[in-house]
Structures are given as C-alpha cells and as structure tokens.
Design an enzyme around this catalytic site. Structure first.
Site, mmCIF file in Angstrom:
data_model
loop_
_atom_site.group_PDB
_atom_site.id
_atom_site.type_symbol
_atom_site.label_atom_id
_atom_site.label_comp_id
_atom_site.label_asym_id
_atom_site.label_seq_id
_atom_site.Cartn_x
_atom_site.Cartn_y
_atom_site.Cartn_z
ATOM 1 C CD GLN A 234 -15.400 12.431 -49.065
ATOM 2 O OE1 GLN A 234 -15.926 13.145 -48.262
ATOM 3 N NE2 GLN A 234 -16.228 12.858 -50.019
ATOM 4 C CG ASP A 345 -19.863 9.869 -54.171
ATOM 5 O OD1 ASP A 345 -20.359 9.692 -53.193
ATOM 6 O OD2 ASP A 345 -18.887 10.917 -54.387
ATOM 7 C CB CYS A 372 -22.301 9.275 -46.960
ATOM 8 S SG CYS A 372 -23.504 10.606 -47.686
#
Length: 415
Positions: A234, A345, A372
């Site tokens: 990240q 994810d 996202c």
C-alpha cells in the site's frame, strides 16, 4: 458543437474517476478540475459520443465554497490543461468535502450498478494524517520521455509534466525525486519502506530487471512483512495498518472469534497482510490459505506466515483456485470452508462473476471484501446478493489517497 468549442457549464455532480458532471442543452459533459456548485468555462475535447461529451476546465466563473488553492501548484486550474500534473484530481477541494464526495461516489455506484442502498462512511487513514492530506505517498512512479523530462503524466495522456515538487509524497521521496535527472525512456519508481531509505528503481521501456529484486521490510504494528522493493505494498504510510484494523473489526463484528478448525481464505493475498490478520485472531494452528497469482509475492507470503503452522501460501489465479475447490474439495474440506471466513481484496476490475459464484457455492460463513473501485464493488455485491449474501452493516470507506479521487472500501457479507 465541435472539439475546441468553449461553453459555460454549471457543475451538478461527481462521477467515478475524478471527473465532474455538467449538462449542456441536456447532454452530459464530463470535466475535471471543478466540483459541484461551480460554474466554469470549459473547452470541449471529445464530442464523438451521443450520450456524453468530455471537456477540460479553463476558468472558474463562480467558485463553490469548498474550493481551496490546489495543494499542488503543478496541478492547478491556473495552468494550461496539457501542463497540469496528474494524480491529484481532488487537490483543489477542502479535505472534509473530498471525503463527502467519495461517500457520494460509493453510494451512487451501489445504487446505480448494484441496485443496493447501504450506509457509507469515509474516514481518514489514521489520527496522524496531515491536516491538508499531503506527505503520505511512500511509493511514487514518475516517467521519462524521449527529451529526458522526468515527472508525472498529465491526466488522460502520456505527456510528461516536469514539476519542482511532489507534495503528496513523503519528504524523503520528494527529495529523491527532485534529484532525478533524465535517464532512459520509461518509468522510475521511488519506494520508501519501513527503514526510511528511498530506493530508486529505473524501469526503462522494453526491459526487465536483470538483477534479483531487493527485499525490503514493511511493518504493521510489531509485525514485519518481507516484500520486493518493487512489489505491491500500500502506498499510504498508514494504509496497511488502517486496512488491517478495518478487516479485523469487520470479521469480529460478523463472526466473533474465528473457528480455528475452519479453513479461512485470503484471496488476492499479496504478501500475506490479511492472512496474517486472520491468523492472529485465532492462534498458531489457524487454517488460513493466502492465494496470489504473483509467484514472488506468494514466496514472501510463505515467509511472512511461517510462524503459523496452519497457514500456507498458494500461487494461483484466484478464479481457477476457487473453481478447483468447487469441483474437487472433499466433503470434509467443504465443511471447513463453510465455517470459515474469506477476505477478498481483488484488483481494480473486481472479483467478477466466476469468483463470486464460486465462493457462494462454497458457502463461507462471512466474506470481508476490500475494494479499490466502487463500481466493481457494486457489481460484485449485486452478484453476492443473488446468492443470498447481504452486507452485514454498511460500507467503511478509508481515505487512503487524499487529494485524489481514489478510495478504499471495506464491507462484510453474511449468508
């Protein structure tokens, strides 16, 4: 009307992707660098489609109260559109209002794409976020053109924009970027891991790294994760901790204590960030499998999960792995999976129907989805809903990309 024509627009909405919405004689016009409540002068750039046009903002005729001076002068509307740096699409908007707009984008994506109505709240990455949302990027990619210019691309182009500063980056990354001079055409990545030293990684076009990748360490609390310097981690300095906390909270709220004899999955698991969070919740013998298509990331995941005897990392495409479980898992393994939790994810495109329907067929007790992209999230949640999985609570948004349009969202689903 034609490309190049000037028109004045009232901006009334926000769309996914960092663009805003106005209408000209009933036709939708998408335009960046503005915000709802403003009147702006724009130049049309794409009038080919009947459904909508695109334009670039030239001048603010009536500013909204939430407008502020752009945190990055190189991206300001005061510059010619082709000379504006990309990557800070919301930098001209007060930070609290940025989060309100991100909530609106998530909510409207859920309603429009998923036919779902869920509460949405976007929070900061952490208590020590900077007041103006700068100084957070520990990873930055710049580009080198054939004239030797180094900088970010202008939005929706491959034009390199030279800039004297990078306010979204950490101070160390910004200093390292300021020292770059030319180089081969391609990309230059700057990476600042937990030790604080910035690595400069040239990526010339048409080449692959010849040397073995440097392995660096990242930290979440007291836990250390090994990852390639150029591998995925990240970009916000607080993001890994914030996401781990959000996932752990959603798992506990949905199922309480994890069943240590169940089988838990961390899909698109990278270097094992969420797998380790699941394992931490239930002890050394927790059965948790991290699944990731990138072999180097899986290798690191195996190292990062080594202390848990019940954990392992698998290199596989998630759709094929889930499909294999549906087709071949034993009755005992399917029973363990049905008592387990899945952390999902996926990349920006989302998990997709095959993965979602495969998971629904396995029937885990809960799925915690980390997204996202709000449109992909809405599409996947709608498929989950078709198979009896509903959001357990609302959507937790995390503003891990202040001054840009990007936002992460975490949601728990229960049968």
């Amino acid at each position: 009307m034609h490309n190049g024509d000037l028109i004045d627009l009232d901006i009334t909405g926000v769309a996914h992707g960092g663009i805003f919405v106005g209408r000209h004689e009933g036709r939708v016009v998408f335009v960046p660098d503005t915000l709802p409540g403003e009147r702006v002068r724009v130049r049309l750039t794409d009038t080919r489609k009947k459904a909508f046009w695109r334009a670039e903002a030239l001048e603010v005729l009536e500013a909204a109260p939430e407008r502020r001076p752009h945190v990055w002068a190189s991206a300001s509307i005061d510059r010619a559109p082709e000379e504006r740096a990309g990557g800070a699409e919301f930098g001209h908007i007060a930070l609290a209002h940025q989060r309100a707009l991100k909530e609106r984008v998530i909510r409207e994506s859920l309603e429009r794409v998923g036919r779902l109505e869920l509460p949405v709240e976007v929070r900061t990455a952490g208590a020590d976020e900077t007041p103006d949302g700068t100084g957070w990027r520990t990873r930055v990619s710049l580009h080198v053109d054939d004239a030797g210019r180094v900088g970010p691309f202008a939005p929706r182009s491959h034009r390199v924009v030279e800039t004297p500063d990078l306010p979204l980056a950490t101070a160390a990354v910004a200093r390292a970027a300021a020292e770059l001079r030319g180089g081969a055409v391609g990309r230059i990545d700057l990476v600042q891991p937990a030790d604080g030293r910035v690595r400069v990684l040239p990526r010339p076009d048409g080449t692959r790294d010849a040397a073995p990748a440097e392995v660096v360490e990242e930290r979440v609390g007291d836990r250390v994760f090994r990852v390639d310097a150029g591998g995925f981690w990240q970009v916000h300095r607080l993001a890994a901790t914030a996401l781990t906390d959000a996932v752990t909270e959603r798992v506990r709220a949905s199922v309480g204590d994890l069943d240590p004899d169940a089988t838990h999955l961390d899909l698109y698991g990278g270097v094992g960030l969420f797998a380790s969070a699941l394992a931490d919740m239930s002890g050394v013998a927790t059965r948790v499998i991290s699944v990731e298509s990138d072999a180097r990331a899986t290798e690191h995941a195996g190292e990062n999960l080594a202390e848990w005897v019940g954990a392992r990392a698998e290199t596989a495409r998630v759709d094929r792995y889930v499909g294999g479980l549906v087709a071949d898992a034993s009755e005992r393994e399917r029973e363990r999976l049905s008592r387990g939790v899945v952390v999902l994810d996926p990349p920006r495109a989302g998990a997709g129907r095959d993965v979602v329907e495969g998971l629904a067929a396995l029937g885990p007790s809960a799925v915690v989805y980390v997204a996202c992209d709000p449109v992909a999230l809405a599409r996947d949640l709608a498929i989950f809903a078709e198979h009896g999985y509903r959001a357990d609570g609302g959507i937790r948004g995390l503003d891990l990309f202040p001054n840009s349009h990007h936002v992460e969202a975490v949601v728990a689903l229960r049968r």
